[in-house]
Design a protein around this motif. Structure first.
Motif, PDB file in Angstrom:
ATOM      1  N   PHE A  96       0.834  -1.201   0.000  1.00  0.00           N
ATOM      2  CA  PHE A  96       0.000   0.000   0.000  1.00  0.00           C
ATOM      3  C   PHE A  96       0.870   1.253   0.000  1.00  0.00           C
ATOM      4  O   PHE A  96       1.923   1.290   0.647  1.00  0.00           O
ATOM      5  CB  PHE A  96      -0.917   0.018   1.217  1.00  0.00           C
ATOM      6  N   PHE A  97       0.394   2.312  -0.684  1.00  0.00           N
ATOM      7  CA  PHE A  97       1.074   3.606  -0.742  1.00  0.00           C
ATOM      8  C   PHE A  97       0.100   4.692  -0.303  1.00  0.00           C
ATOM      9  O   PHE A  97      -1.028   4.762  -0.797  1.00  0.00           O
ATOM     10  CB  PHE A  97       1.559   3.887  -2.161  1.00  0.00           C
ATOM     11  N   LEU A  98       0.541   5.517   0.657  1.00  0.00           N
ATOM     12  CA  LEU A  98      -0.252   6.641   1.162  1.00  0.00           C
ATOM     13  C   LEU A  98       0.472   7.924   0.803  1.00  0.00           C
ATOM     14  O   LEU A  98       1.525   8.231   1.368  1.00  0.00           O
ATOM     15  CB  LEU A  98      -0.444   6.537   2.678  1.00  0.00           C
ATOM     16  N   GLY A  99      -0.049   8.673  -0.167  1.00  0.00           N
ATOM     17  CA  GLY A  99       0.625   9.849  -0.681  1.00  0.00           C
ATOM     18  C   GLY A  99       0.390  11.099   0.123  1.00  0.00           C
ATOM     19  O   GLY A  99      -0.280  11.102   1.171  1.00  0.00           O
ATOM     20  N   SER A 100       0.902  12.216  -0.382  1.00  0.00           N
ATOM     21  CA  SER A 100       0.863  13.487   0.323  1.00  0.00           C
ATOM     22  C   SER A 100      -0.571  13.906   0.626  1.00  0.00           C
ATOM     23  O   SER A 100      -1.440  13.905  -0.248  1.00  0.00           O
ATOM     24  CB  SER A 100       1.549  14.559  -0.515  1.00  0.00           C
ATOM     25  N   GLY A 101      -0.822  14.216   1.895  1.00  0.00           N
ATOM     26  CA  GLY A 101      -2.126  14.677   2.324  1.00  0.00           C
ATOM     27  C   GLY A 101      -3.108  13.575   2.662  1.00  0.00           C
ATOM     28  O   GLY A 101      -4.161  13.850   3.240  1.00  0.00           O
ATOM     29  N   VAL A 102      -2.806  12.350   2.317  1.00  0.00           N
ATOM     30  CA  VAL A 102      -3.685  11.249   2.694  1.00  0.00           C
ATOM     31  C   VAL A 102      -3.684  11.128   4.213  1.00  0.00           C
ATOM     32  O   VAL A 102      -2.631  11.179   4.860  1.00  0.00           O
ATOM     33  CB  VAL A 102      -3.233   9.934   2.030  1.00  0.00           C
ATOM     34  N   HIS A 103      -4.878  10.944   4.803  1.00  0.00           N
ATOM     35  CA  HIS A 103      -4.973  10.960   6.257  1.00  0.00           C
ATOM     36  C   HIS A 103      -6.102  10.053   6.713  1.00  0.00           C
ATOM     37  O   HIS A 103      -6.966   9.659   5.930  1.00  0.00           O
ATOM     38  CB  HIS A 103      -5.194  12.383   6.768  1.00  0.00           C
ATOM     39  N   ASP A 105       7.929  13.751   5.743  1.00  0.00           N
ATOM     40  CA  ASP A 105       7.169  14.485   6.752  1.00  0.00           C
ATOM     41  C   ASP A 105       5.830  13.847   7.089  1.00  0.00           C
ATOM     42  O   ASP A 105       4.918  14.518   7.583  1.00  0.00           O
ATOM     43  CB  ASP A 105       6.953  15.954   6.341  1.00  0.00           C
ATOM     44  N   SER A 106       5.676  12.568   6.821  1.00  0.00           N
ATOM     45  CA  SER A 106       4.503  11.876   7.356  1.00  0.00           C
ATOM     46  C   SER A 106       4.516  11.994   8.873  1.00  0.00           C
ATOM     47  O   SER A 106       5.576  11.921   9.502  1.00  0.00           O
ATOM     48  CB  SER A 106       4.522  10.410   6.945  1.00  0.00           C
ATOM     49  N   THR A 107       3.347  12.135   9.480  1.00  0.00           N
ATOM     50  CA  THR A 107       3.320  12.388  10.920  1.00  0.00           C
ATOM     51  C   THR A 107       2.006  11.918  11.531  1.00  0.00           C
ATOM     52  O   THR A 107       1.066  11.554  10.837  1.00  0.00           O
ATOM     53  CB  THR A 107       3.571  13.882  11.222  1.00  0.00           C
ATOM     54  N   TYR A 108       1.952  11.942  12.834  1.00  0.00           N
ATOM     55  CA  TYR A 108       0.848  11.405  13.624  1.00  0.00           C
ATOM     56  C   TYR A 108       0.567   9.959  13.231  1.00  0.00           C
ATOM     57  O   TYR A 108      -0.517   9.607  12.753  1.00  0.00           O
ATOM     58  CB  TYR A 108      -0.394  12.291  13.518  1.00  0.00           C
ATOM     59  N   VAL A 109       1.591   9.166  13.440  1.00  0.00           N
ATOM     60  CA  VAL A 109       1.556   7.758  13.056  1.00  0.00           C
ATOM     61  C   VAL A 109       1.723   6.895  14.299  1.00  0.00           C
ATOM     62  O   VAL A 109       2.547   7.197  15.173  1.00  0.00           O
ATOM     63  CB  VAL A 109       2.681   7.445  12.040  1.00  0.00           C
ATOM     64  N   THR A 110       0.945   5.820  14.386  1.00  0.00           N
ATOM     65  CA  THR A 110       1.146   4.800  15.408  1.00  0.00           C
ATOM     66  C   THR A 110       1.319   3.451  14.726  1.00  0.00           C
ATOM     67  O   THR A 110       0.521   3.085  13.857  1.00  0.00           O
ATOM     68  CB  THR A 110      -0.033   4.726  16.381  1.00  0.00           C
ATOM     69  N   VAL A 111       2.346   2.725  15.156  1.00  0.00           N
ATOM     70  CA  VAL A 111       2.615   1.376  14.650  1.00  0.00           C
ATOM     71  C   VAL A 111       2.625   0.455  15.859  1.00  0.00           C
ATOM     72  O   VAL A 111       3.488   0.578  16.734  1.00  0.00           O
ATOM     73  CB  VAL A 111       3.951   1.330  13.898  1.00  0.00           C
ATOM     74  N   SER A 112       1.667  -0.474  15.929  1.00  0.00           N
ATOM     75  CA  SER A 112       1.484  -1.252  17.147  1.00  0.00           C
ATOM     76  C   SER A 112       1.180  -2.711  16.845  1.00  0.00           C
ATOM     77  O   SER A 112       0.486  -3.039  15.892  1.00  0.00           O
ATOM     78  CB  SER A 112       0.334  -0.638  17.968  1.00  0.00           C
TER      79      SER A 112
END
Length: 695
Positions: free
Chosen positions: A145-152, A207-214
Motif C-alpha cells: 500500500f502507498f499513502l501519498g501526500s495529504g492522505v490521512h 514528513d509523514s506524521t501522527y503515526v502509530t505502529v502497534s
C-alpha cells in the motif's frame, strides 16, 4: 499406534481513547515461547458489493488509534479510518483497489489471499479508509500500500503482507514496500504480519506524521522500518508492542523525527541464521527518541545515535547483545501528548509472541446485515472442593443436554482431576476451561495405556481408548488447562507397547487455546470420526510434550505459535518422532507453523516425523509440513524417516523457512517448499471455511 508498526501543534485528548489492544490470554500463564494467542477470523460470506451500515459495524470496525495517531492536529481528530462509511468485503485485487482508492470512506475487509499484479504493485490508498484482514485469511502477496501526500485517517490492520522479494538482499532496484507513506498523516498500522519484501516493510517518509505502529510482526527482511528522509523535523510517531525479528537494519531507523516514542518492542536476532542484525533502534539527525521497556535479544549494536540526535532510555533489557548501546540528551514526556501504560520489560517477549500479528477477533463479522445475537452460553462449574455444582469434569459433561444447540462452558476451578473424560458426539459446542491463573493450575490426568486392563474385565484398552480426555463432539474448545497421561512406562515393562494418549480428538472444529497436552508416547491423537469424514483441529498458544509419535493421526491439524517440547524416554535415552500423520489422500495433514520445537534431550536424536499408514493402508498419503518454526539442535539433519515399510519420500513431508540450530538447507533428504508452494500451505488452506473463534 506402535512406535512408531510536528512540534508544538498538539492538543491532549480530553476524552478517553478507544484503544485497539489485543485480547488478553484468558486466565493463561506466560509462555516461554508461544503464540499469537489470536484466533482466526472467518472468511466473510458477502461479495465485494455487499455493505453494511456503519451503525451495525462491529467493534473492530469502529476502533480508534492510540499514541501519536490519536492526537488532534492538522484538522484531523485522531485516527478512526473508514468507520463513518460502509463495510465491504473484498476477495479480488480489482475490488480491493476499487474501494481503497475511492473518495468516500470505507471499512474494507480483506477475506482472501490477494496477489498483486504486477509484482511490487502498491495500491494508492485514499483518506478515511480502514483496510482490515478477516482473521488470518486477509493476505496481500507481492506488493502493498502507498499513502501519498495529504492522505490521512487511514487504518491498516490485521493483514499479512508478504513476499515481494526479488532475490537480491538490500535490493536497490525494486522499491517494493509493504506500507509506504509520503507526506501522509494520522495513520495507524496495527496487528499486521509484514515480511519478505523487496525493500522495506514500513517506510514513513517525507514528513509523514501522527503515526502509530502497534502489535505488528516484522520479519525476514533487510530493512524493517525507515522513518524520515527529510531535513524537516516534523514527524511524530509512536511505535509500541512490535516484534521485529530476523531483520538486518532499520529496526527502526528514525531520521529527523520531532518525537519518536518507542516502547515495549521486542527486537530479536536469532542465533544460527543467515540474517544478521547490523543495528537495532537508530536515532538519526535531530531526532528526539524516548525508548522505554523494550527487550533486545541477540542484537548487534542494539541502540545507536548520531551525535546530533537524542535517545533517552528507560527500563530496557539487553540479552546476548553486542556493540553499541547508546543514549544521551533530553527527549520529551510522551504523556504530554497521550496516555499510555507500559508493560513489564521481562514480559515483552512472551507478550509479543502471543499477541503480535493478525488476530481472529478482528475483521470477522462483516456481513450484509447485523448478525443476530448468539444464545448466551450456559456455564457449569466444577470444583473438587464442592464449591461448584459438580466435583468431576465428567459429571458436568454428563449434564450437557444431548444435541445441545448452543455453547455450554464447563468452568473448572484449579485442582488435579484424576478421571477419564469423554465428550460424546451428541454433545457439540462444549468448552472446557480452567479458571486458574495458569494453564498448569487445572489438570485433567489419568494413566491408562494400550494394554491396560479395562476395569470391567472386558479386555484391554487400545491406543485410542487409553486417552485421558476423548473428544468426539464437533465444535469443541479447551483452554487454560493441562490434559495429561502420566502412565509410568518404567513400571509397566510387561506391556508390549507404551502408547498412552492424553488427548484424543475425533471431531471437526476442535479449538485448543492456551493448553498443555502432556505425555510420552502418542500424547496427542488427532483423529476423525471416520476415514471419509473431515476433522479439523486448531491449536494455538499451547504446549505439546512427548517423545514417540506424540502428535499423530489423520485429522487436518494446525499447531500454530505453540511450543513442542521433546522429552527423554522412560529409560533416559533421547530418541523419538514428533509427528506420525496418517492423512487420507487429497486431505491436509499436520501443519506446524510459527512455533518452537525444543526440549532437554540430546542433539540430533529426534525426527520431525514419519508416515503412519494405519493398518497398512497404502491408499493413505500422510502429510506433515513444518514452517516458520524454530528448531532446536535435537532435530536430526535428515528429519524424516520411514515407518513400517512405507517410505516417507512417497508421502508429503516438507519444511519452509525454519530457523534455529535444527534447521537445514534443502536436499533430497530435506525437502523445502518453494515460495510459490508455500502460498498454498498457509494456515487458512488447512482450515478452509472454518474460523476458530473463542466462545
Amino acid at each position: 499406534m506402535s512406535e512408531i508498526r510536528s512540534t508544538v501543534r498538539h492538543r491532549r485528548r480530553r476524552t478517553a481513547l478507544t484503544v485497539g489492544i489485543p485480547l488478553a490470554l484468558t486466565a493463561a500463564g506466560t509462555m516461554a515461547y508461544g503464540a499469537d494467542a489470536g484466533v482466526f477470523g472467518e472468511a466473510a460470506q458477502s461479495t465485494a458489493a455487499a455493505a453494511t451500515a456503519a451503525s451495525a459495524a462491529p467493534a473492530w470496525a469502529t476502533a480508534t488509534a492510540d499514541g501519536f495517531a490519536s492526537v488532534n492536529a492538522l484538522g484531523q481528530n485522531g485516527t478512526y479510518g473508514g468507520r463513518d462509511g460502509k463495510t465491504v468485503t473484498v476477495k479480488t485485487l480489482a475490488d480491493l483497489e476499487k474501494y481503497a482508492t475511492a473518495a468516500e470512506p470505507y471499512v474494507i475487509v480483506v477475506a482472501a489471499t490477494i496477489t498483486m499484479d504486477p509484482v511490487g504493485k502498491e495500491i494508492k490508498v485514499q483518506s478515511d479508509k480502514t483496510i482490515v484482514g478477516s482473521g488470518t485469511s486477509g493476505q496481500i502477496v507481492g506488493g502493498g500500500f502507498f499513502l501519498g501526500s495529504g492522505v490521512h485517517n487511514v487504518i491498516i490492520r490485521n493483514l499479512t503482507i508478504r513476499d515481494a522479494y526479488q532475490g537480491i538482499w538490500n535490493d536497490k532496484d525494486h522499491d517494493f514496500d509493504a506500507i509506504q507513506m509520503d507526506g501522509a498523516h494520522h495513520v495507524w498500522i496495527d496487528h499486521n504480519d509484514l515480511r519478505n519484501m523487496a525493500d522495506g516493510l514500513i517506510d514513513v517518509r517525507k514528513d509523514s506524521t501522527y503515526v502509530t505502529v502497534s502489535w505488528n510482526k516484522l520479519s525476514n527482511d533487510n530493512k524493517a522500518f525507515g522513518i524520515g528522509w527529510t531535513d524537516n523535523v516534523v514527524t511524530d510517531i509512536t511505535i509500541h508492542h512490535n516484534w521485529i525479528r530476523e531483520t538486518e537494519q532499520r529496526n527502526p531507523s528514525t531520521d529527523n523525527a520531532a518525537h519518536a516514542h518507542l516502547y515495549n518492542n521486542f527486537l530479536e536476532d536469532v542465533a544460527g541464521t543467515t540474517i544478521k542484525s547490523s543495528y537495532g533502534n537508530y536515532s538519526r539527525g535531530a531526532t528526539k527518541m524516548l525508548l522505554e521497556n523494550s527487550y533486545f535479544q541477540g542484537m548487534n549494536n542494539p541502540v545507536i545515535k548520531d551525535s546530533t540526535a537524542t535517545i533517552v532510555q528507560k527500563g530496557n533489557t539487553f540479552v546476548s547483545t553486542t556493540g553499541r548501546n547508546e543514549s544521551g540528551g533530553t527527549a520529551f514526556d510522551a504523556k504530554t501528548y497521550y496516555p499510555y501504560t507500559l508493560d513489564k520489560t521481562a514480559d515483552v517477549p512472551a507478550l509479543l509472541k502471543s499477541g503480535a500479528g493478525p488476530r481472529g477477533s478482528i475483521g470477522t463479522t462483516a456481513t450484509t446485515k447485523a448478525a443476530p445475537a448468539a444464545p448466551a452460553a450456559t456455564t457449569l462449574t466444577v470444583a473438587k472442593d464442592g464449591s461448584g455444582k459438580y466435583t468431576t469434569v465428567q459429571a458436568a459433561v454428563n449434564a450437557v443436554p444431548a444435541n445441545n444447540a448452543s455453547r455450554v462452558v464447563i468452568s473448572v476451578k484449579p485442582g488435579t482431576y484424576r478421571e477419564l473424560v469423554k465428550v460424546p458426539a451428541n454433545k457439540p459446542h462444549v468448552t472446557i476451561q480452567g479458571t486458574g491463573a495458569s494453564r498448569k493450575d487445572t489438570v485433567i490426568v489419568y494413566n491408562n495405556a494400550s494394554g491396560t486392563p479395562k476395569p470391567d474385565g472386558s479386555g484391554t484398552y487400545g491406543t485410542g481408548g487409553s486417552a485421558s480426555v476423548a473428544v468426539e463432539a464437533d465444535d469443541f474448545q479447551a483452554r487454560n488447562l493441562t490434559i495429561s497421561n502420566d502412565f509410568d512406562e518404567a513400571k509397566n515393562q510387561n506391556l508390549s507397547g507404551h502408547q498412552a494418549v492424553a488427548l484424543r480428538t475425533a471431531a471437526d472444529k476442535v479449538f485448543l487455546d492456551g493448553v498443555i497436552v502432556s505425555g510420552d508416547q502418542d500424547t496427542l491423537l488427532v483423529d476423525t470420526a471416520a476415514k471419509d469424514r473431515l476433522g479439523r483441529v486448531y491449536m494455538t498458544n499451547s504446549y505439546v510434550i512427548g517423545n514417540v509419535d506424540f502428535i499423530f493421526g489423520r485429522a487436518t491439524t494446525v499447531i500454530d505459535k505453540s511450543v513442542i517440547t521433546l522429552k527423554k524416554r522412560w529409560d533416559g535415552t533421547s530418541a523419538g518422532y514428533v509427528t506420525a500423520p496418517s492423512t487420507a489422500a487429497n486431505r491436509k495433514g499436520i501443519l506446524i507453523a510459527n512455533s518452537t520445537v525444543n526440549g532437554d534431550v540430546s542433539d540430533r536424536t529426534f525426527y520431525l516425523g514419519r508416515p503412519w499408514h494405519a493398518g497398512g493402508d497404502a491408499s493413505l498419503d500422510p502429510q506433515t509440513t513444518v514452517r516458520d518454526t524454530t528448531l532446536s539442535a535435537a532435530i536430526r539433519t535428515t528429519p524424516w524417516t520411514d515407518m513400517s515399510g512405507f517410505s516417507w519420500k512417497d508421502d508429503r513431508f516438507a519444511e519452509y523457512r525454519n530457523s534455529g540450530p535444527g534447521a537445514g538447507a534443502a536436499s533430497s533428504n530435506r525437502p523445502q517448499l518453494t515460495d510459490a508452494q508455500a502460498t498454498g500451505q498457509e494456515i487458512a488452506d488447512w482450515l478452509g471455511d472454518w474460523t476458530p473463534t473463542a466462545s
